[in-house]
Enzyme design. Structure first.
Site, short mmCIF file in Angstrom:
data_model
loop_
_atom_site.label_atom_id
_atom_site.label_comp_id
_atom_site.label_asym_id
_atom_site.label_seq_id
_atom_site.Cartn_x
_atom_site.Cartn_y
_atom_site.Cartn_z
N SER A 1 41.27 49.73 38.07
CA SER A 1 40.19 50.03 39.03
C SER A 1 39.93 51.52 38.94
CB SER A 1 40.69 49.66 40.43
OG SER A 1 39.87 50.25 41.42
N TYR B 1 46.94 49.44 47.00
CA TYR B 1 46.06 48.95 45.92
C TYR B 1 45.90 50.04 44.85
CZ TYR B 1 41.83 47.12 43.63
OH TYR B 1 40.92 46.67 42.71
P1 NDP Z 1 38.88 38.16 44.10
O1 NDP Z 1 39.54 38.54 45.38
O2 NDP Z 1 37.52 37.59 44.13
O3 NDP Z 1 39.82 37.10 43.34
C1 NDP Z 1 41.21 37.33 43.28
C2 NDP Z 1 41.87 36.26 42.45
O4 NDP Z 1 43.28 36.52 42.48
C3 NDP Z 1 41.65 34.86 43.01
O5 NDP Z 1 41.40 33.96 41.96
C4 NDP Z 1 42.99 34.53 43.66
O6 NDP Z 1 43.26 33.14 43.54
C5 NDP Z 1 43.97 35.34 42.81
N1 NDP Z 1 45.19 35.62 43.57
C6 NDP Z 1 45.30 36.41 44.66
N2 NDP Z 1 46.56 36.34 45.14
C7 NDP Z 1 47.24 35.50 44.32
C8 NDP Z 1 48.58 35.01 44.30
N3 NDP Z 1 49.47 35.33 45.24
N4 NDP Z 1 48.95 34.15 43.31
C9 NDP Z 1 48.06 33.77 42.37
N5 NDP Z 1 46.78 34.21 42.34
C10 NDP Z 1 46.38 35.04 43.31
O7 NDP Z 1 38.98 39.44 43.17
P2 NDP Z 1 37.97 40.02 42.05
O8 NDP Z 1 37.51 38.93 41.19
O9 NDP Z 1 37.02 40.93 42.72
O10 NDP Z 1 38.96 40.99 41.23
C11 NDP Z 1 39.51 40.67 39.98
C12 NDP Z 1 40.21 41.89 39.45
O11 NDP Z 1 39.28 42.97 39.26
C13 NDP Z 1 41.30 42.45 40.38
O12 NDP Z 1 42.38 42.89 39.61
C14 NDP Z 1 40.62 43.62 41.04
O13 NDP Z 1 41.55 44.59 41.47
C15 NDP Z 1 39.74 44.14 39.92
N6 NDP Z 1 38.60 44.93 40.35
C16 NDP Z 1 37.58 44.33 41.03
C17 NDP Z 1 36.48 45.08 41.43
C18 NDP Z 1 35.34 44.47 42.15
O14 NDP Z 1 34.39 45.21 42.52
N7 NDP Z 1 35.32 43.17 42.41
C19 NDP Z 1 36.39 46.53 41.11
C20 NDP Z 1 37.52 47.05 40.41
C21 NDP Z 1 38.58 46.27 40.05
P3 NDP Z 1 43.91 32.19 44.69
O15 NDP Z 1 43.46 32.72 46.01
O16 NDP Z 1 43.41 30.84 44.34
O17 NDP Z 1 45.39 32.32 44.46
#
Ligand code: NDP
Length: 245
Positions: free
Chosen positions: A153, A166
């Site tokens: 990020s 984070y």
């Molecule tokens: P979301 O919150 O939309 O999705 C997060 C995903 O992580 C979900 O599929 C969730 O699945 C999974 N997850 C969370 N906790 C767990 C757990 N305990 N076990 C297994 N899976 C888990 O996030 P984004 O798509 O926005 O982000 C994706 C990546 O991109 C992240 O690493 C984020 O830090 C990074 N990022 C995103 C930005 C943005 O603007 N969106 C900007 C910069 C970086 P489930 O709940 O089904 O377990």
């Protein structure tokens, strides 16, 4: 549109995506499958994974594998079982997109909750290490090149007030990527890089910026071409890089 003779960029590849149930991970499951890959989808929400599975099958794309897995609580043994399952099913792993993350609190460090700190570190850092370490031998069985992509990020490169665990977890992700990339440089078929997707229209973005109009932010689908490139043979030789979109 590809004709029947052209080879898709991820043809024959087996790629594991964490955080596959929604957001960026979900878009990559579709993107990778459309590019020819068999995707192993990892997340907690089994219903969402089932829905994606059935949709890909209906679209006649390579049938994905569902792995319901809790990256916060899974014991080390569960990672070994995952490795063994991939070994038995495919005998190889060509791509590992470490994408799942938890945002945690947006608050001063002086106010940061210890339990939340540990949750963020478990999901964003410890599980990233455990997956990369445990699956590395299966990736080294890839007949071609293999790619590990960790998700960073902007606050993992230059931190900002109130981003707490984070931001610290994303700095740790960069450290993990650099350490592993240097260890594998010239000795392995596996490359390791990190990517900062930048502001993207997902639930996490809405949680971090509740007042923002989502229409002003790019969609997860806008990232697909870049992620496919980083998983394909085209990016062979790129190792140890902190990449942006
Ligand atoms: P979301 O919150 O939309 O999705 C997060 C995903 O992580 C979900 O599929 C969730 O699945 C999974 N997850 C969370 N906790 C767990 C757990 N305990 N076990 C297994 N899976 C888990 O996030 P984004 O798509 O926005 O982000 C994706 C990546 O991109 C992240 O690493 C984020 O830090 C990074 N990022 C995103 C930005 C943005 O603007 N969106 C900007 C910069 C970086 P489930 O709940 O089904 O377990």
């Amino acid at each position: 549109m590809t004709d029947s003779h052209s080879v898709l960029p991820l043809d024959q590849r087996v790629i594991l995506v964490t955080g596959a149930s929604k957001g960026i991970g979900r878009a990559m499951v579709y993107g990778f499958a459309e590019a020819g890959a068999t995707v192993i989808m990892l997340a907690r929400n089994e219903e969402a994974l089932n829905h994606i599975h059935d949709d890909l099958v209906a679209k006649k794309l390579p049938q994905p594998v569902i792995v319901q897995f809790d990256l916060e609580h899974a014991p080390e043994e569960a990672y070994f079982q995952l490795r063994d399952m991939i070994n038995e099913e495919f005998g190889r792993l060509d791509g590992l997109l470490l994408n799942a993350s938890l945002l945690g609190q947006r608050t001063p460090l002086s106010n940061y909750n210890w339990q939340t700190w540990n949750r963020v570190m478990n999901i964003n850092v410890n599980s990233t290490f455990l997956l990369a370490r445990t699956l590395l031998p299966v990736m080294e069985q890839s007949p071609a090149d293999a790619s590990i992509l960790m998700t960073s990020s902007s606050v993992g490169r230059k931190s900002k007030a109130y981003w707490g665990a984070y931001a610290v977890s994303k700095f740790a992700t960069e450290g993990l990527m650099q350490t592993m990339a240097e260890e594998l440089e010239n000795t392995s078929n596996v490359r390791v890089n990190s990517i900062n997707p930048g502001g993207t229209r997902t639930d996490m973005r809405a949680e971090a910026y509740p007042a923002e109009d989502p229409a002003t932010v790019k969609s997860p689908e806008d990232l697909v071409a870049r992620y496919i490139y980083l998983m394909s043979a085209e990016s062979k030789g790129i190792n140890g890089q902190a990449l942006d979109i």
